[in-house]
Each structure stands twice: as structure tokens, then as C-alpha cells.
Design a protein around this motif. Structure first.
Motif, PDB file in Angstrom:
ATOM      1  N   LYS A 187       0.924  -1.691   0.023  1.00  0.00           N
ATOM      2  CA  LYS A 187      -0.335  -0.212  -0.201  1.00  0.00           C
ATOM      3  C   LYS A 187       1.009   1.329   0.324  1.00  0.00           C
ATOM      4  O   LYS A 187       0.560   2.388  -0.791  1.00  0.00           O
ATOM      5  N   VAL A 191      -1.117   2.474  -3.366  1.00  0.00           N
ATOM      6  CA  VAL A 191      -2.840   2.002  -3.864  1.00  0.00           C
ATOM      7  C   VAL A 191      -3.429   1.543  -2.310  1.00  0.00           C
ATOM      8  O   VAL A 191      -2.756   1.809  -1.485  1.00  0.00           O
ATOM      9  N   ASN A 192      -4.633   1.890  -2.677  1.00  0.00           N
ATOM     10  CA  ASN A 192      -5.616   1.332  -1.273  1.00  0.00           C
ATOM     11  C   ASN A 192      -5.586  -0.359  -1.109  1.00  0.00           C
ATOM     12  O   ASN A 192      -6.107  -0.533   0.135  1.00  0.00           O
ATOM     13  N   HIS A 193      -5.465  -0.948  -1.846  1.00  0.00           N
ATOM     14  CA  HIS A 193      -6.116  -2.470  -1.794  1.00  0.00           C
ATOM     15  C   HIS A 193      -4.718  -2.485  -2.943  1.00  0.00           C
ATOM     16  O   HIS A 193      -4.314  -2.503  -4.007  1.00  0.00           O
ATOM     17  N   SER A 221      -4.540  -5.337  -4.823  1.00  0.00           N
ATOM     18  CA  SER A 221      -5.076  -6.202  -5.998  1.00  0.00           C
ATOM     19  C   SER A 221      -5.339  -4.932  -6.934  1.00  0.00           C
ATOM     20  O   SER A 221      -5.237  -5.000  -8.157  1.00  0.00           O
ATOM     21  N   GLU A 222      -5.421  -3.732  -6.863  1.00  0.00           N
ATOM     22  CA  GLU A 222      -5.018  -2.698  -7.315  1.00  0.00           C
ATOM     23  C   GLU A 222      -3.435  -2.742  -9.003  1.00  0.00           C
ATOM     24  O   GLU A 222      -4.160  -1.673  -9.788  1.00  0.00           O
ATOM     25  N   SER A 275      -4.682  -3.577 -11.926  1.00  0.00           N
ATOM     26  CA  SER A 275      -5.160  -2.258 -13.386  1.00  0.00           C
ATOM     27  C   SER A 275      -3.406  -1.527 -13.554  1.00  0.00           C
ATOM     28  O   SER A 275      -4.498  -0.480 -14.437  1.00  0.00           O
ATOM     29  N   ARG A 317       3.319  -1.545 -13.406  1.00  0.00           N
ATOM     30  CA  ARG A 317       2.869  -2.920 -12.549  1.00  0.00           C
ATOM     31  C   ARG A 317       4.360  -4.185 -12.470  1.00  0.00           C
ATOM     32  O   ARG A 317       4.888  -4.067 -10.581  1.00  0.00           O
ATOM     33  N   THR A 353      -1.933  -9.658  -4.315  1.00  0.00           N
ATOM     34  CA  THR A 353      -1.354  -9.073  -6.016  1.00  0.00           C
ATOM     35  C   THR A 353      -2.807  -9.699  -6.609  1.00  0.00           C
ATOM     36  O   THR A 353      -3.479  -8.129  -7.195  1.00  0.00           O
TER      37      THR A 353
END
Length: 196
Positions: A146, A151-153, A155-156, A159, A165, A186
Motif C-alpha cells: 500500500k 494503492v488502497n488495496h 489488488s489495485e 490494473s 506494474r 496482489t
């Protein structure tokens, strides 16, 4: 050095993952049979780095040969039974010594002199040095992801643009995250995490 080995492998016809899987499986099978045991033997996946030029190749080779000396196991690399050093300076058995020696000289005697001289140079080289790091918990890893990837999560990251990435994944590897943990948290496949 009782908990790891160093291999310098030229990847040609098969991917490194396949080579290491074969070596690992064969060794575990032999070890379990010999000591009448079952199950896993290795704690983590192997660690690797690319050797892209001759200079770094020689540095890595020296690092591997000097490792038992630095660990205080022997005073001279030639005295360590599990090293390829003696195959370079003496009888060859399973190691392709020609590649390294030709870097020094096409004359084998001159190459051996240079090889020995280079190996006697004391160095502080760290080539993918194995450390006894404490394993990171999932909670710790989530916070690292994070914070570092903004990112907030976790898994973001899926995207995010591919190049970004991959930079994130490479950075996370350098932070000590395991491939499995990275992939699981992730949601990105292990194959992609490995290639990053």
C-alpha cells in the motif's frame, strides 16, 4: 554456508525454473531416500540474478569460490570440497571451465595464472548474498504494498499499466517479498511476478 548453495548456470535450452525444479526434485528424492524421510526439504524458492557481461561473470565466480573462505569454513578455496575451484585449477569433471578461462586468455597456462591471481584478490563483492532475514507477515506485506505502490488495496496493482506494474513487482521483490506471497496478495499470477 550450511543452509544454501551457489550455482552459476548458463541458461540455454531450458528455462532456469525448469533446471532448478529438476535439480531440487532430484536432490530431495535422493536426500529423503538416504535419510528415510518424507516431505519438503527447501524452505523457500531459489533466488537468482542475471549475469549479463564477462566482468560480472568473473566477479560472481570469484564470489562463489571465496564464499567458504569468508564464512570461515576453510582458509583457502582449494580446500573446500564442495567448490568448483579445483576443477578450474586441476582436474575437470562436471564444470565447463573453458568459458571462464578463455575470458582471461586463449593460452590455458596464462589463463590459469590470471584466474588464480584474480581469485586471490580480496573483495567485498555481494552477489545476491543470502541473508537470514525474518519472514514478512502478510499484514506487513500489505502495508509495504500500500505504501510503496500508493494503492488502497493490493489488488489495485493488477490494473496499473504493465511497465509500472512490473516496476512495482521488481521493487517488492527487492524489499524481500516472496513470489508466492506477492502473487497471493496482489492477485497477479506467479509467472508475471517472476518475470518482473
Amino acid at each position: 554456508m550450511g543452509n544454501h548453495i551457489h550455482l552459476l548456470i548458463k541458461e540455454e535450452k531450458e528455462a532456469l525454473e525448469i533446471i532448478m525444479r529438476r535439480i531440487g526434485a532430484s536432490y530431495v528424492y535422493w536426500y529423503n531416500l538416504k535419510y528415510n524421510r518424507y516431505g519438503h526439504l527447501f524452505q523457500d524458492r531459489y533466488k537468482s540474478e542475471v549475469v549479463e557481461d564477462e566482468s560480472y561473470f568473473l566477479t560472481v565466480l570469484r564470489y562463489i569460490h571465496q564464499n567458504p573462505v569468508k564464512a570461515g569454513i576453510v582458509a583457502d578455496a582449494a580446500n573446500y570440497n564442495w567448490s568448483s575451484y579445483n576443477e578450474y585449477v586441476g582436474k575437470r569433471a562436471i564444470v565447463d571451465t573453458d568459458f571462464a578461462l578463455r575470458i582471461y586468455s586463449s593460452d590455458r597456462e596464462k589463463a590459469l595464472e590470471s584466474f588464480k591471481r584474480f581469485h586471490w584478490i580480496s573483495s567485498d563483492d555481494l552477489c545476491l548474498d543470502v541473508s537470514e532475514n525474518k519472514r514478512l507477515t502478510d499484514k506487513m506485506v500489505v502495508e509495504i504494498i500500500k505504501q510503496k505502490c500508493r494503492v488502497n488495496h493490493c489488488s489495485e496493482i493488477q490494473s496499473v499499466e504493465k511497465d509500472q506494474r512490473d516496476r512495482y513487482l521488481k521493487f517488492l521483490k527487492e524489499e524481500g517479498l516472496s513470489t508466492r506471497q506477492d502473487a497471493r496478495l496482489t492477485g497477479i499470477s506467479r509467472g508475471i511476478v517472476l518475470k518482473a
